[in-house]
Design an enzyme around this catalytic site. Structure first.
Site, PDB file in Angstrom:
ATOM      1  N   ASP A  37       0.820  -1.230   0.000  1.00 55.37           N
ATOM      2  CA  ASP A  37       0.000   0.000   0.000  1.00 55.37           C
ATOM      3  C   ASP A  37       0.848   1.273   0.000  1.00 55.37           C
ATOM      4  O   ASP A  37       0.645   2.157  -0.819  1.00 55.37           O
ATOM      5  CB  ASP A  37      -1.036   0.012   1.138  1.00 55.37           C
ATOM      6  CG  ASP A  37      -0.442  -0.097   2.533  1.00 55.37           C
ATOM      7  OD1 ASP A  37       0.743  -0.467   2.661  1.00 55.37           O
ATOM      8  OD2 ASP A  37      -1.172   0.186   3.503  1.00 55.37           O
ATOM      9  N   ALA A 135      -5.725  -7.326  16.155  1.00 56.31           N
ATOM     10  CA  ALA A 135      -5.497  -8.647  15.558  1.00 56.31           C
ATOM     11  C   ALA A 135      -5.206  -8.538  14.070  1.00 56.31           C
ATOM     12  O   ALA A 135      -5.138  -9.532  13.363  1.00 56.31           O
ATOM     13  CB  ALA A 135      -6.709  -9.535  15.789  1.00 56.31           C
ATOM     14  N   GLY A 136      -5.056  -7.323  13.581  1.00 54.37           N
ATOM     15  CA  GLY A 136      -4.830  -7.140  12.157  1.00 54.37           C
ATOM     16  C   GLY A 136      -6.125  -7.140  11.365  1.00 54.37           C
ATOM     17  O   GLY A 136      -6.128  -7.292  10.140  1.00 54.37           O
ATOM     18  N   SER A 138      -8.283  -4.576  11.586  1.00 53.44           N
ATOM     19  CA  SER A 138      -8.599  -3.160  11.433  1.00 53.44           C
ATOM     20  C   SER A 138      -9.820  -2.700  12.208  1.00 53.44           C
ATOM     21  O   SER A 138     -10.783  -2.170  11.651  1.00 53.44           O
ATOM     22  CB  SER A 138      -8.717  -2.759   9.960  1.00 53.44           C
ATOM     23  OG  SER A 138      -8.410  -1.383   9.863  1.00 53.44           O
ATOM     24  N   ASP A 184      -7.094   0.087   4.666  1.00 53.74           N
ATOM     25  CA  ASP A 184      -8.082  -0.370   5.638  1.00 53.74           C
ATOM     26  C   ASP A 184      -9.400   0.384   5.497  1.00 53.74           C
ATOM     27  O   ASP A 184     -10.477  -0.213   5.516  1.00 53.74           O
ATOM     28  CB  ASP A 184      -7.549  -0.183   7.066  1.00 53.74           C
ATOM     29  CG  ASP A 184      -6.309  -1.009   7.317  1.00 53.74           C
ATOM     30  OD1 ASP A 184      -5.929  -1.807   6.438  1.00 53.74           O
ATOM     31  OD2 ASP A 184      -5.719  -0.853   8.414  1.00 53.74           O
ATOM     32  N   TYR A 236       8.193  -1.850  10.988  1.00 57.92           N
ATOM     33  CA  TYR A 236       7.396  -1.241   9.921  1.00 57.92           C
ATOM     34  C   TYR A 236       8.155  -0.056   9.320  1.00 57.92           C
ATOM     35  O   TYR A 236       8.280   0.073   8.103  1.00 57.92           O
ATOM     36  CB  TYR A 236       6.049  -0.801  10.503  1.00 57.92           C
ATOM     37  CG  TYR A 236       5.083  -0.167   9.540  1.00 57.92           C
ATOM     38  CD1 TYR A 236       4.247  -0.946   8.738  1.00 57.92           C
ATOM     39  CD2 TYR A 236       4.968   1.218   9.442  1.00 57.92           C
ATOM     40  CE1 TYR A 236       3.336  -0.363   7.871  1.00 57.92           C
ATOM     41  CE2 TYR A 236       4.068   1.810   8.583  1.00 57.92           C
ATOM     42  CZ  TYR A 236       3.256   1.025   7.796  1.00 57.92           C
ATOM     43  OH  TYR A 236       2.360   1.605   6.939  1.00 57.92           O
TER      44      TYR A 236
HETATM   45  P1  ADP Z   1      -6.234  -2.795  14.416  1.00 66.38           P
HETATM   46  O1  ADP Z   1      -6.792  -1.748  13.535  1.00 66.38           O
HETATM   47  O2  ADP Z   1      -5.409  -3.807  13.682  1.00 66.38           O
HETATM   48  O3  ADP Z   1      -7.257  -3.471  15.268  1.00 66.38           O
HETATM   49  P2  ADP Z   1      -4.874  -0.518  15.469  1.00 66.38           P
HETATM   50  O4  ADP Z   1      -3.749  -0.365  16.425  1.00 66.38           O
HETATM   51  O5  ADP Z   1      -4.780   0.083  14.135  1.00 66.38           O
HETATM   52  O6  ADP Z   1      -5.201  -2.081  15.409  1.00 66.38           O
HETATM   53  O7  ADP Z   1      -6.186   0.094  16.125  1.00 66.38           O
HETATM   54  C1  ADP Z   1      -6.582  -0.313  17.417  1.00 66.38           C
HETATM   55  C2  ADP Z   1      -6.909   0.919  18.230  1.00 66.38           C
HETATM   56  O8  ADP Z   1      -8.132   1.528  17.722  1.00 66.38           O
HETATM   57  C3  ADP Z   1      -7.235   0.609  19.680  1.00 66.38           C
HETATM   58  O9  ADP Z   1      -6.058   0.523  20.458  1.00 66.38           O
HETATM   59  C4  ADP Z   1      -8.108   1.793  20.049  1.00 66.38           C
HETATM   60  O10 ADP Z   1      -7.310   2.927  20.337  1.00 66.38           O
HETATM   61  C5  ADP Z   1      -8.888   2.052  18.777  1.00 66.38           C
HETATM   62  N1  ADP Z   1     -10.161   1.333  18.804  1.00 66.38           N
HETATM   63  C6  ADP Z   1     -10.515   0.254  18.060  1.00 66.38           C
HETATM   64  N2  ADP Z   1     -11.773  -0.158  18.368  1.00 66.38           N
HETATM   65  C7  ADP Z   1     -12.221   0.670  19.332  1.00 66.38           C
HETATM   66  C8  ADP Z   1     -13.431   0.780  20.088  1.00 66.38           C
HETATM   67  N3  ADP Z   1     -14.437  -0.075  19.918  1.00 66.38           N
HETATM   68  N4  ADP Z   1     -13.534   1.772  20.999  1.00 66.38           N
HETATM   69  C9  ADP Z   1     -12.499   2.639  21.186  1.00 66.38           C
HETATM   70  N5  ADP Z   1     -11.358   2.587  20.522  1.00 66.38           N
HETATM   71  C10 ADP Z   1     -11.192   1.619  19.614  1.00 66.38           C
HETATM   72 MG    MG Z   2      -5.604  -0.411  12.355  1.00 64.23          MG
END
Ligand code: ADP
Ligand code: MG
Length: 394
Positions: A37, A135-136, A138, A184, A236
């Protein structure tokens, strides 16, 4: 309790009344096209059935209040305050609100930048989700997409899905401070049942590609290793830097301007590590194109070898796999998977395996057993299927 009900209850706890509506957006999994990407290349993700829900109501004043089942905490500020909170200088710096809330406030901030006069009045927002976090898959794009869709409707902004994806990316890059690409958000925003989204990350041109998993009695298994490596951010950055160096040595703007026919020349021009990083990107771009062609012309059973080759390239050339991911892939293949690969940024996270519908239990058990035998933490294993993008649920 479903995440939709949880979002509604949380909203009622926050405000004492019902929301004006509830909007949701999906997480995503990347079928193939890893680290391509930010090299302006090709990716083929699809939106999954796991979703994040935003229960939202307009307020009588110009404040924005946000809460989430993720944090059980309310963040409250004036809409005008957003302009001095963002952009953050660098990752984590100069931000006095919790990181999770920056995903939500960042959407309002980015929309305000696009339509200064239309972003009013204030809003209350309550978030709940069944997308596994980190968990990847998004969860970040899911929260961005749910909030962006809700505010787009409630503030009558009339923005299209691609613009909302760009708003999500801006929030993530500039309000959260995470240097991510746009895959994403596009995958979440453009999700369709039974189809993956081919995305050209240079032009943002997209094409919906039918996956036909269900029709062919196939399942896509996600094996979340639960491994998060401390050096994933550094890794990364290092990979990005290698790709930039590779492009520079080839005399091109980005690796998108090269293809596999440039590999012999690349081998002459660069050190072994940089060459292998470049080889991963150039071959991975080709594999995405080949996967699209295989799905379109022959169907999902024809993509197995491409998934396997993608994993080998990430393991050996890009060096972003870990023993848990390799074991997940090898075990799934040994138990009849059509194809398998790690997915996401690497250094942990999840692997995917394309398997027969009837083999879900046997492959899952075999992987769980192999992890136990190796002394690894038990993985979280579940199936995902291509699902629709954002929608209004209530
Ligand atoms: P991924 O997108 O792979 O799950 P990221 O690190 O990009 O991992 O995003 C995860 C972050 O997004 C969390 O640590 C949090 O800050 C935010 N987030 C995701 N889901 C929620 C939610 N339901 N409520 C609040 N924050 C969230
Ligand atoms: Mg993410």
């Amino acid at each position: 309790m479903t995440a939709l009900t949880a979002a509604r209850d949380l909203f009622t706890d926050l405000t004492g009344s019902a929301p004006d509506g509830i909007w949701s957006a999906p997480g995503r999994v990347n079928l193939i096209g890893e680290h391509t990407d930010y090299n302006e290349g090709f990716v083929l993700p699809f939106a999954i059935q796991h979703r994040t829900y935003a229960a939202v109501g307009l307020r009588a004043d110009d404040r924005i209040r946000v809460t989430s089942s993720f944090a059980h905490l309310t963040v409250d500020c004036a809409l005008a305050d957003l302009d001095r909170m963002f952009p953050v200088e660098s990752q984590g710096a100069d931000r006095d609100v919790p990181e999770w809330s920056a995903y939500v406030l960042g959407i309002a901030w980015a929309l305000r930048a696009l339509r200064p006069d239309a972003v009013t009045p204030g809003v209350d927002i309550a978030i709940a989700s069944d997308v596994p976090v980190g968990a990847g898959l998004s969860s970040s794009a899911a929260i961005e997409g749910s909030v962006a869709s809700a505010l787009n409707d409630l503030w009558s902004l009339g923005l299209d899905p691609v613009t909302l994806a760009q708003v999500g990316r801006r929030a993530e890059n500039e309000a959260v401070g995470a240097p991510t690409g746009i895959m994403d958000q596009m995958a979440s925003m453009l999700g369709r049942p039974d189809a993956a989204t081919f995305l050209d990350c240079r032009t943002l041109e997209t094409r919906s590609v039918p996956t036909r998993f269900t029709a062919e009695h196939l399942e896509l298994l996600v094996i979340d290793t639960q491994v998060t490596h401390a050096h994933s951010t550094g890794g990364y950055r290092e990979r990005r830097a290698s790709c930039e160096l590779g492009a520079e040595l080839l005399g091109i703007r980005s690796l998108r301007d090269a293809d596999t026919s440039d590999l012999p020349r690349a081998a002459e021009l660069m050190d072994d590590v940089t060459f292998r990083r470049v080889r991963h990107i150039l071959t991975e771009n080709q594999r995405v194109l080949d996967t699209v062609a295989a799905l379109t012309e022959q169907g999902p059973r024809a993509i197995g070898d491409l998934l396997v080759a993608s994993h080998a390239s990430m393991r050996d050339d890009f060096e972003i796999s870990v023993p848990e991911l390799d074991l997940a892939v090898e075990t799934a293949l040994a138990h009849g998977a059509i194809g398998a690969r790690m997915t996401g940024g690497g250094f942990g996270g999840a692997a995917i395996a394309l398997i027969e519908h009837d083999a879900v239990a046997s492959v899952s058990d075999a992987v769980a057993q192999a992890f136990a035998d190796a002394g690894f933490t038990a993985p979280n294993i579940f199936t995902v299927h291509p699902s629709e993008g954002p929608r209004r649920d209530a």
